[in-house]
Write a protein that holds these residues in place. Structure first.
Motif, PDB file in Angstrom:
ATOM      1  N   TRP A 326       5.652  -6.095  -2.378  1.00  0.00           N
ATOM      2  CA  TRP A 326       4.403  -6.612  -1.840  1.00  0.00           C
ATOM      3  C   TRP A 326       4.506  -6.916  -0.354  1.00  0.00           C
ATOM      4  CZ3 TRP A 326       4.411 -11.398   0.411  1.00  0.00           C
ATOM      5  CH2 TRP A 326       5.408 -12.300   0.045  1.00  0.00           C
ATOM      6  N   MET A 327       5.717  -7.043   0.171  1.00  0.00           N
ATOM      7  CA  MET A 327       5.896  -7.283   1.600  1.00  0.00           C
ATOM      8  C   MET A 327       5.920  -5.978   2.400  1.00  0.00           C
ATOM      9  SD  MET A 327       8.716 -10.357   1.481  1.00  0.00           S
ATOM     10  CE  MET A 327       8.325 -10.989   3.107  1.00  0.00           C
ATOM     11  N   LYS A 328       5.818  -4.844   1.697  1.00  0.00           N
ATOM     12  CA  LYS A 328       5.770  -3.530   2.342  1.00  0.00           C
ATOM     13  C   LYS A 328       4.470  -2.817   1.938  1.00  0.00           C
ATOM     14  CE  LYS A 328       9.932  -2.832   4.351  1.00  0.00           C
ATOM     15  NZ  LYS A 328      10.084  -2.432   5.765  1.00  0.00           N
ATOM     16  N   PRO A 329       3.316  -3.367   2.335  1.00  0.00           N
ATOM     17  CA  PRO A 329       2.055  -2.708   1.980  1.00  0.00           C
ATOM     18  C   PRO A 329       1.913  -1.361   2.658  1.00  0.00           C
ATOM     19  CG  PRO A 329       1.678  -4.412   3.610  1.00  0.00           C
ATOM     20  CD  PRO A 329       3.123  -4.537   3.187  1.00  0.00           C
ATOM     21  N   GLU A 330       0.940  -0.603   2.232  1.00  0.00           N
ATOM     22  CA  GLU A 330       0.726   0.720   2.811  1.00  0.00           C
ATOM     23  C   GLU A 330       0.400   0.611   4.296  1.00  0.00           C
ATOM     24  OE1 GLU A 330       1.169   3.656   1.371  1.00  0.00           O
ATOM     25  OE2 GLU A 330       1.899   2.573  -0.384  1.00  0.00           O
ATOM     26  N   ALA A 331       0.724   1.660   5.047  1.00  0.00           N
ATOM     27  CA  ALA A 331       0.466   1.664   6.477  1.00  0.00           C
ATOM     28  C   ALA A 331      -1.036   1.599   6.740  1.00  0.00           C
ATOM     29  CB  ALA A 331       1.059   2.927   7.114  1.00  0.00           C
ATOM     30  N   GLY A 332      -1.383   1.327   7.982  1.00  0.00           N
ATOM     31  CA  GLY A 332      -2.773   1.174   8.370  1.00  0.00           C
ATOM     32  C   GLY A 332      -2.952  -0.184   8.993  1.00  0.00           C
ATOM     33  N   ASP A 333      -4.033  -0.878   8.655  1.00  0.00           N
ATOM     34  CA  ASP A 333      -4.273  -2.199   9.225  1.00  0.00           C
ATOM     35  C   ASP A 333      -3.155  -3.178   8.904  1.00  0.00           C
ATOM     36  OD1 ASP A 333      -6.607  -1.390  10.335  1.00  0.00           O
ATOM     37  OD2 ASP A 333      -7.897  -2.163   8.749  1.00  0.00           O
ATOM     38  N   GLU A 334      -2.448  -2.943   7.800  1.00  0.00           N
ATOM     39  CA  GLU A 334      -1.419  -3.879   7.375  1.00  0.00           C
ATOM     40  C   GLU A 334      -0.047  -3.584   7.977  1.00  0.00           C
ATOM     41  OE1 GLU A 334      -2.000  -6.541   5.510  1.00  0.00           O
ATOM     42  OE2 GLU A 334      -4.114  -6.001   5.556  1.00  0.00           O
ATOM     43  N   TYR A 335       0.089  -2.543   8.773  1.00  0.00           N
ATOM     44  CA  TYR A 335       1.423  -2.135   9.208  1.00  0.00           C
ATOM     45  C   TYR A 335       2.114  -3.230  10.013  1.00  0.00           C
ATOM     46  CZ  TYR A 335       5.316   0.817  10.544  1.00  0.00           C
ATOM     47  OH  TYR A 335       6.572   1.324  10.695  1.00  0.00           O
ATOM     48  N   PHE A 336       1.424  -3.852  10.953  1.00  0.00           N
ATOM     49  CA  PHE A 336       2.048  -4.889  11.766  1.00  0.00           C
ATOM     50  C   PHE A 336       2.414  -6.111  10.934  1.00  0.00           C
ATOM     51  CE2 PHE A 336       1.298  -2.276  15.242  1.00  0.00           C
ATOM     52  CZ  PHE A 336       1.663  -2.865  16.450  1.00  0.00           C
ATOM     53  N   ALA A 337       1.684  -6.350   9.853  1.00  0.00           N
ATOM     54  CA  ALA A 337       1.966  -7.504   8.998  1.00  0.00           C
ATOM     55  C   ALA A 337       3.102  -7.242   8.024  1.00  0.00           C
ATOM     56  CB  ALA A 337       0.712  -7.900   8.229  1.00  0.00           C
ATOM     57  N   ALA A 338       3.407  -5.980   7.772  1.00  0.00           N
ATOM     58  CA  ALA A 338       4.480  -5.652   6.831  1.00  0.00           C
ATOM     59  C   ALA A 338       5.818  -6.135   7.353  1.00  0.00           C
ATOM     60  CB  ALA A 338       4.524  -4.150   6.599  1.00  0.00           C
TER      61      ALA A 338
END
Length: 469
Positions: A326-338
């Protein structure tokens, strides 16, 4: 009395990777130590390992591993982490201080971590890093006295500032180096300029979606090089032994090499992901390949290999840094948060053999040196660790150099079975890992049940303690 001259084990007929050559030989083991290496050992032994056609290398000494004990064992713990490392040919690992609860920034925190290691158990031997944080200068000497292998500092935001491991500013880094210089320890530094990274990240804040290429743009080579040069300057002024971790660019290695040629006590490491992937592959892999510093382009990758071949890269370490999916979400808007970090400890040796030996023709003694001897030497574990030689611990990995297979997720021994290397075709494969003369992993039967790994302190520290006793 009848067993007095009998060996415990003979590893028979292996292609033994020594410091300067590869030769077919038998390895005799008694009481967990290599006692003979010869073309043929007629001495009787309790057990014999047929290593015909296999290559015997010194067990990997992985100097950069994050296992998160105590407190975050659900991310990765001593049990599963050490199992995965053993399956990858490691026989000793050095665990970083950042993410435990508490992080290892005091002697009391070290005591808690060591208690966790001993309670849970490790399949292979281990050493423990202490941390240089923004506010623990008074704890450095007690940590050294308690037996840490060295210290780790981070020049950019750790992401765990509230958890107790704070990054260092220039003042804390300089003062810490002055203190560590007299402790017979090494300071390992994550060198990225926080000023550069935070400024560029801020400029990209409004871009939607923010992709892997944007993350790389926010952490350019210039940020690494700026921090490396400052760390080198501080080390020169304080005479602190310096180790630069996970360098991603040949430019940074060149800066360290120039300083070394001018007399500075500095070593550098790079990691398999910088030697294997390019920025294009990292973009395809998404968050599984997110790391700090980021993966660079093909030119930088080949530059790293060239410098490794020239002897300018001192060692290779995995920087094994797993986390829940769950700490490695799919790339896109969430990439910086991963979360940044790559699960790779289980694959390091096979990757380096495939990419270094098979693809680029580098000799096995050189590859064994950067994986085993150099880290053992730099962090004070020689003469016990890092070599296949009489008097060394019988830490041996047997490798079939030509046994192609595809790494599947179910073969991973991590707590969470995801990795940037899953699905990759490997040519070489670890067949057996032996820690102090005992088989802890085989490709046929998997990981053993015993967790008899021992805490390792520097050879100088062990000698000093023996004198006190």
């Amino acid at each position: 009395m009848q067993d007095e001259g009998r060996l415990d084990c003979i590893v028979k007929g292996a292609n033994v990777v020594l410091r300067d050559r590869v030769q077919i030989a038998d390895i005799g083991i008694k009481d967990g130590v290599i006692v003979q290496i010869a073309s043929e050992l007629p001495v009787p032994s309790k057990t014999t390992v047929d290593a015909s056609g296999l290559y015997a290398m010194a067990g990997v000494v992985d100097a950069h591993v994050h296992l998160y004990e105590p407190g975050l064992g659900e991310w990765e713990g001593f049990d599963c982490g050490s199992a995965a490392l053993a399956a990858g040919g490691a026989t000793t690992f050095l665990d970083m201080p950042l993410y435990g609860q508490p992080p290892t920034v005091s002697a009391e925190a070290l005591r808690i971590k060591l208690a966790a290691a001993r309670t849970i158990g490790s399949h292979i031997d281990y050493g423990l890093w202490g941390g240089l944080s923004a506010d623990n200068l008074e704890e450095l000497e007690p940590l050294a006295e308690a037996g840490v292998i060295g210290f780790k500092a981070v020049m950019s935001s750790t992401g765990h500032e509230e958890g107790g491991f704070r990054s260092v500013d220039d003042v804390a880094l300089f003062e810490g180096m002055k203190a560590i210089a007299g402790m017979n320890r090494v300071l390992a530094v994550h060198a990225e300029s926080e000023e550069v990274v935070s400024a560029l990240t801020g400029k990209l804040a409004r871009r939607k979606p923010r992709m892997p290429r944007d993350y790389a743009a926010a952490r350019p080579i210039a940020a690494e090089l700026d921090a490396v040069r400052r760390a080198l300057l501080f080390a020169e002024r304080t005479e602190c032994p310096l180790h630069l971790v996970h360098l991603s660019s040949p430019q940074a290695i060149d800066a360290a090499w120039e300083a070394k040629m001018n007399g500075l006590n500095v070593t550098v490491e790079t990691c398999p992901h910088y030697l294997v992937f390019t920025d294009e592959e990292a973009e395809r892999l998404g968050t599984l390949a997110k790391c700090a510093p980021p993966i660079r382009g093909a030119r930088e990758r080949e530059g790293l290999w060239a410098r490794l071949a020239e002897g300018k890269v001192d060692l290779v370490a995995s920087d094994h840094s797993p986390c829940p999916p769950w700490m490695k979400p799919e790339a896109g808007d969430e990439y910086f948060a991963a979360r940044a970090g790559i699960s790779g400890g289980q694959s390091m040796l096979e990757l380096i053999i495939d990419e270094g030996y098979w693809k680029r023709g580098l000799p096995l003694p050189l590859l064994s040196k950067v994986l085993s001897e150099a880290p053992a030497k730099r962090f004070g574990l020689l003469p016990r660790k890092g070599r296949l030689a009489v008097g060394c611990d019988a830490d041996i990995v047997l490798v079939n150099l030509d046994a192609p297979y595809e790494l599947r997720a179910e073969q991973l021994l991590y707590r969470h079975r995801h990795s940037a290397y899953a699905g990759r075709r490997f040519r070489s494969r670890v067949v057996l890992t032996m820690n102090r003369g005992k088989a802890v992993y085989t490709a046929d039967t998997g990981i053993g049940t015993a967790r008899e790994g021992e805490w390792q302190r520097t050879a100088a520290e062990q000698k000093r303690r023996r004198k006190l006793i």
